[in-house]
Design an enzyme around this catalytic site. Sequence first.
Site, PDB file in Angstrom:
ATOM      1  N   LYS A 212       0.865  -1.188   0.000  1.00 31.86           N
ATOM      2  CA  LYS A 212       0.000   0.000   0.000  1.00 31.86           C
ATOM      3  C   LYS A 212       0.895   1.229   0.000  1.00 31.86           C
ATOM      4  O   LYS A 212       1.472   1.591   1.022  1.00 31.86           O
ATOM      5  CB  LYS A 212      -0.947   0.017   1.187  1.00 31.86           C
ATOM      6  N   ARG A 232      -8.354  10.509  -7.888  1.00 27.93           N
ATOM      7  CA  ARG A 232      -9.424   9.659  -7.367  1.00 27.93           C
ATOM      8  C   ARG A 232     -10.756  10.392  -7.332  1.00 27.93           C
ATOM      9  O   ARG A 232     -11.812   9.764  -7.284  1.00 27.93           O
ATOM     10  CB  ARG A 232      -9.070   9.132  -5.977  1.00 27.93           C
ATOM     11  N   PHE A 298      -1.700  -0.946 -10.098  1.00 28.68           N
ATOM     12  CA  PHE A 298      -2.177  -2.135  -9.396  1.00 28.68           C
ATOM     13  C   PHE A 298      -3.400  -2.760 -10.046  1.00 28.68           C
ATOM     14  O   PHE A 298      -3.866  -3.814  -9.605  1.00 28.68           O
ATOM     15  CB  PHE A 298      -2.465  -1.848  -7.915  1.00 28.68           C
ATOM     16  N   ARG A 369     -17.214  -0.574  -0.809  1.00 38.63           N
ATOM     17  CA  ARG A 369     -16.312  -0.932   0.282  1.00 38.63           C
ATOM     18  C   ARG A 369     -16.805  -2.257   0.854  1.00 38.63           C
ATOM     19  O   ARG A 369     -17.539  -2.284   1.824  1.00 38.63           O
ATOM     20  CB  ARG A 369     -16.312   0.141   1.368  1.00 38.63           C
ATOM     21  N   LYS A 375      -7.682  -2.969   3.314  1.00 38.09           N
ATOM     22  CA  LYS A 375      -6.388  -2.356   3.626  1.00 38.09           C
ATOM     23  C   LYS A 375      -6.002  -2.690   5.066  1.00 38.09           C
ATOM     24  O   LYS A 375      -6.837  -2.709   5.967  1.00 38.09           O
ATOM     25  CB  LYS A 375      -6.440  -0.841   3.422  1.00 38.09           C
TER      26      LYS A 375
END
Length: 506
Positions: A212, A232, A298, A369, A375
Site C-alpha cells: 500500500k 481519485r 495495481f 467498500r 487495507k
Amino acid sequence: MVVRLRDLVDVSAVVGATSSRTAKTEALAGLLARLEPAEVAPAVAFLSGRLTQRQIGVGWAQLRESPPPAAQPGLTLADVDAAFATVGALSGTGSQAARRSTLRALYARADAEEQGFLTRLLLGDLAQGALAGVMTAAVARAADMPQAEVRRALTLNGDLQAIAAIALLDGRAGLAAVRLEVGRPLSPMLAATAPDVGAALERTGPAAVEFKLDGARVQVHRDGGDVAVFTRTLDEVTGRVPEVVAAALGLPARSAVLDGEVIALRPGGRPHPFQVTGSRFGARSRAQAELPLSVFFFDLLHLDGEDLLDAPLAIRGDALARLAPVQRVPRALAGDPQAAQAAFDAALAAGHEGVMVKALDSPYAAGRRGAAWLKVKPVHTLDLVVLAVEWGHGRRRGLLSNLHLGARDGDGWAMLGKTFKGLTDALLAWQTERFLALETRRERHVVHVAPEQVVEIAFDGIQASRRYASGMTLRFARVKRYRDDKPAAEADTLETVRTLAGMADA
C-alpha cells in the site's frame, strides 16, 4: 413543479437526523422522484455534499458577514447553482469583492435554515451521512430499478450526477447504453479496513497482498498517442504529471485504462512523506525536474479494445504483469496468514504504509467498500489533551464534536490537528457535558477548555503542516478512547511526536 432549495434543506435535515440507511434512502428518493430534468444534477450534487462546479474558490472569509436571513424561503435549486457558477467563473482584479457581493445577494434570499445549509455546503461540512453509496441507492429507488444496474453504470461513467439523470429520465435502457469510454474516468473501486492480515484473509480467501503506497491515486487512460490522467476525485491532472504520461506512452499497448499510485521516492527507493508527493501535483517544470514522481499500477481495466472490469482480479493481474512488469505495485500471492504477514512486513520494511489484501476472484466494482479489497496498516496511538471543541452540525447539532488536540510542549501545549472521527452517540453526549464543565471561554463556534482531559488518538501517520505552530499534524486521526486514568501531565510530548515522525532534532 419547481423544487425549492428549502425542500432540499428539509430532506437534508431528515437524512442527517437518522442513522438508518433505509430511512436516508427513502427520504432522498422521495425528493429525487419530484425533480425536473435540469434540477437533477444540482440536487444530487448538493445532497452529496458537493457542488456541480466542484470548487468555486469560496472559504470562510467570504461567508462570515452574511446578511440577515429572509423571512420566507425564495430560492430554487437553479438559482443556487447559477450563483455558484457565477462565483466560480470570477477571476482577476476585483474578483474577491465580486464573489462576496454575489454570495450576499444569494444569502439575502435564503431563510435561516437555507443559509446554514449553504454555508455547510460551501465549506465542505454538510456531514449528513448521504455519501455516494446512499445516494446511489436513492437514485435506484427513485427510478424503480435494481441498485446493481445503477452501480454498474456508475462504474463505467464515474459521474453520479450524470448517472442519476440517465436513470431518472431514460430508465434502464439508458443505463444499459452506458459503456466504458477510454478518456472518461471511472469511479474508483474502494477498500474497507481489516485489523490485521489474518482477519483480512478470513474474508477474502486466497488473495493478492500488495504494497500500500502512501502516494496519490491516479487513473491513467491511453488512446493511441493521447494520455489523460485523473485523480481519485476524477479531476484531470495530465499536465502536472509528465512522468505518468511518459510511462503510459511507453507501454506496449494501443489503448489502456490503468489504476495506480504516483509517489515521490528518495534516491534509495524509499518513499518521501505523503505531503511531498501531494505538493508536486501543483509544481511547475523546475520542481518536476528536481522531484520526479514514479508511477506504479495495481489494476488494469481495459486493454486494446477489451474491457476487463468483470474479469477476476487474478486475470487482470496477470494481464497487468505482462503489460507493465516494471511499473507494477509489488505484490505476493498468499493463501495463509504466514505468507500474508511476510508481505506485510516487507512493505513496512520498504517504508510503505501497509498492504492491500485483494480477493483473487473479485471484479472491479466502483464505489464499493466490501470484503473484496481490504487495507491493513499498523495503528499508531498518542495520548493527547483536548484544548478546545467545536459545536457540531447535522445530527451533531447541539453537541460538542470536533476536538482540538494538543501535545505537551514544555509548560504549554502544541496543537496537532482536529478530529470528530470515532465518536459514538454516547461519547458525544458525554464529552459535551464534560467539556462544558471545563469551558474557559468561547470564540464563535469554538469552546475553549482547560487542558485537563486526556484522549487516546489513533492515527495513520504524521505529516508536516504550516497550519499549526508545532509544524505537524496527524493523518486520519480518530478517537480510540478517553483516558480518565491519566492526568494531563502524563500526556505525550511534542518531542515524542517528532520522534515518531522522524523529525527529531539531531
